[in-house]
Scaffold this active site. Structure first.
Site, PDB file in Angstrom:
ATOM      1  N   ASP A   1      55.161   5.446   5.116  1.00 16.00           N
ATOM      2  CA  ASP A   1      54.579   6.801   5.100  1.00 16.00           C
ATOM      3  C   ASP A   1      53.103   6.694   4.727  1.00 16.00           C
ATOM      4  OD1 ASP A   1      54.241   9.514   5.010  1.00 16.00           O
ATOM      5  OD2 ASP A   1      55.440   9.849   3.210  1.00 16.00           O
TER       6      ASP A   1
ATOM      7  N   ASP B   1      49.460   6.831   7.269  1.00 19.32           N
ATOM      8  CA  ASP B   1      48.352   7.774   7.085  1.00 19.32           C
ATOM      9  C   ASP B   1      47.031   7.009   7.031  1.00 19.32           C
ATOM     10  OD1 ASP B   1      49.856  10.125   7.051  1.00 19.32           O
ATOM     11  OD2 ASP B   1      48.683  10.952   5.384  1.00 19.32           O
TER      12      ASP B   1
ATOM     13  N   LYS C   1      57.762  -4.899  -1.342  1.00 18.24           N
ATOM     14  CA  LYS C   1      57.130  -5.036  -2.655  1.00 18.24           C
ATOM     15  C   LYS C   1      58.116  -5.842  -3.495  1.00 18.24           C
ATOM     16  CE  LYS C   1      54.016  -4.274  -5.786  1.00 18.24           C
ATOM     17  NZ  LYS C   1      52.743  -5.019  -5.760  1.00 18.24           N
TER      18      LYS C   1
ATOM     19  N   ASP D   1      50.733  -3.543  -1.264  1.00 17.67           N
ATOM     20  CA  ASP D   1      49.367  -3.359  -1.781  1.00 17.67           C
ATOM     21  C   ASP D   1      48.396  -4.261  -1.032  1.00 17.67           C
ATOM     22  OD1 ASP D   1      50.883  -5.344  -2.960  1.00 17.67           O
ATOM     23  OD2 ASP D   1      49.975  -5.180  -4.938  1.00 17.67           O
TER      24      ASP D   1
ATOM     25  N   TYR E   1      63.299   7.965   0.016  1.00 17.71           N
ATOM     26  CA  TYR E   1      63.483   9.376   0.386  1.00 17.71           C
ATOM     27  C   TYR E   1      64.957   9.691   0.694  1.00 17.71           C
ATOM     28  CZ  TYR E   1      58.367   9.192   1.132  1.00 17.71           C
ATOM     29  OH  TYR E   1      57.007   9.021   1.004  1.00 17.71           O
TER      30      TYR E   1
END
Ligand code: ATP
Length: 358
Positions: free
Chosen positions: A246, A250, A189, A222, A138
Site C-alpha cells: 500500500d 503510493d 520485514k 525500508d 488489513y
C-alpha cells in the site's frame, strides 16, 4: 457480438467525475475496436448512500455485482464519515467478498510527464507492484476493550495464512515470468517481524523452485523505499504484504509524476467473482466538482479491465491513445502543471481512439 456487463461504482468525491469519464472512454474503445460492446449498470453507493440508508452499500449489494464481468470503481471517502467506515463499508467489502486477493499496480513514467527523479529516464522505471489484498495487516482481526478507560487496549492482528501467502507469491512469480525482464523482488520485514514474514521468505523460496526462469531477490521494506528512489532500474515486478505494498505503491505513483495517473486492479485470478478496477487516488474533496480531476488513472485502469476481459488489442489501443494525450502538455490537468479539464482530457482520448480506428 460479445457484450460485457460492467458495474460502475463512482463512490465519492472525484470518483463521480472520473468514473463517468472512464465509461465514455470504454464506449469509445468498443466503438473503435468492433467485435464487442459494454452494458453498464451504475450503483450510487458511498457517502451519500450512507447518509440516506446508514450503510455504504446495501447488505445484498454483492449479489447485484456477482454476475458482472468487471467492476469500475471510483473512490470511497467522505469528510463527514470516518475513513475506516467508508473503506470497510464499500471498497474492502467488495474486495474481500469477492476474494480479490491480488492487487496489481503498474507504474511507468508516461510520455510527456515530468517525474520528480531527475536522474531517472522513463525506461528506467517500469514496475508492477503486486499487493496481497485479502489478509495480513488489513485482515480486520483485532478489537478494542475498556474503551475510554486508562486501561484501554486496542489490537490489529496481522494475520498471514500459508495458503494466502503462497497464492500471492505464485501469482507474482507468474506475472514476473510473463514480463520481458523476468525479475521479481520479494519485499518483507523479516528481520523485525520474525514470524509471519519469516514464513513469507520460506514460502517464496519454495515457490521460486517452480519458476527457474525468474530471477528473484529479497528486500526489506525500508530498504526498498531507498532502492526505488536510488536504483529504479534494478526493479521490475515487486510483491509485498497488504500494508507494505500500500505504502510502496503510493511512493511509486508519486515517482511516476502524479497520484492522478496511477491505476490498479483488484483481481480474483481464479475468476470465480468479478474483478474490480480503480484509480489508486482517493476522493480528493479539495478539487471535486471543478473539472480538475485527472482521469488518466481511471483510463489506465480501464486498460487493465480490457486486458482482464481478454481484449488485448483494445487494451493496447486505449493505452496508445492515453500516451498520445499525456505527451501533449496542453492536455495536462493541474496536478501535472497544466490547465486542461477532466472533460477535455476525456474528449481527447476518445478522439484519438476514433482517429486511430479510421
Ligand atoms: P481519500 O481520503 O479518499 O483517500 P484524499 O483526498 O485524502 O482521499 P487522495 O484523493 O488520494 O487523498 O489524494 C491526495 C491529493 O492528491 C488530493 O487532495 C488531490 O489534490 C490530489 N489528487 C489525487 N487524485 C487526483 C486526480 N485524479 N487528479 C488531480 N489531483 C488529484
Amino acid at each position: 457480438m460479445k457484450t460485457y456487463a460492467i458495474a460502475t461504482i463512482p463512490g465519492d468525491g472525484i470518483g463521480k467525475e472520473v468514473v463517468p469519464a472512464g465509461r465514455r472512454v470504454l464506449e469509445a474503445v468498443a466503438a473503435a475496436s468492433g467485435g464487442f460492446a459494454f452494458e453498464f449498470e451504475d450503483f450510487g453507493w458511498g457517502g451519500d448512500w450512507f447518509r440516506a440508508h446508514g450503510e455504504m452499500m446495501p447488505a445484498d449489494g454483492l449479489a447485484a455485482l456477482r454476475g458482472k464481468d468487471a467492476i469500475l470503481f471510483g473512490s470511497a471517502g467522505d469528510p463527514h464519515i470516518p475513513d475506516h467506515v467508508t473503506l470497510w463499508g464499500l471498497r474492502l467489502k467488495i474486495c474481500q467478498g469477492f476474494d480479490q486477493y491480488a492487487n496489481v499496480r503498474p507504474t511507468r513514467i508516461l510520455p510527456g510527464i515530468d517525474a520528480p527523479l531527475k536522474r531517472c529516464r522513463p525506461e528506467d522505471l517500469d514496475w508492477v507492484i503486486v499487493r496481497e489484498n485479502s489478509e495480513g495487516e488489513y485482515a480486520g482481526v483485532g478489537g478494542r476493550a475498556h474503551q475510554g478507560h486508562p486501561i484501554e487496549v486496542a489490537t490489529d492482528v496481522s494475520m498471514m495464512t500459508r495458503v494466502g501467502v503462497e497464492r500471492i507469491l505464485r501469482f507474482a512469480f507468474e506475472l514476473a515470468r510473463s514480463r520481458p525482464r523476468r525479475l521479481l523482488t520479494v519485499v518483507t520485514k523479516s528481520n523485525a517481524q520474525r514470524h509471519a514474514m519469516v514464513m513469507w521468505d520460506e514460502v517464496a523460496a519454495q515457490v521460486a523452485q517452480d519458476f527457474p526462469e525468474v530471477r528473484w531477490d529479497k528486500e526489506l521494506v525500508d530498504a526498498m523505499t531507498a532502492r526505488m528512489v536510488n536504483r529504479p532500474a534494478s526493479i521490475d515486478t515487486v510483491v509485498a504484504t497488504n500494508l507494505h505494498a500500500d505504502i510502496l505503491s503510493d511512493l511509486a505513483a508519486a515517482l511516476a509524476g502524479s497520484l492522478g495517473i496511477a491505476p490498479t486492479a483488484n483481481l480474483d485470478p481464479e475468476r470465480r467473482y468479478p474483478s474490480m478496477f480503480e484509480p489508486i487516488h482517493g476522493s480528493a474533496f479539495d478539487i471535486m466538482g471543478q473539472g480538475l480531476a485527472n482521469p488518466v488513472g481511471t483510463f489506465w485502469s480501464c486498460v487493465m479491465l480490457l486486458e482482464h476481459l481478454g481484449e488485448a488489442a483494445a487494451a493496447r489501443r486505449l493505452m496508445q491513445a492515453i500516451e498520445t494525450v499525456t505527451a501533449t502538455p496542453a492536455l495536462h490537468t493541474r496536478d501535472l502543471g497544466g490547465r486542461a479539464t477532466t472533460a477535455e482530457v476525456t474528449q481527447a482520448v476518445c478522439r484519438q481512439l476514433a482517429a486511430a480506428a479510421r
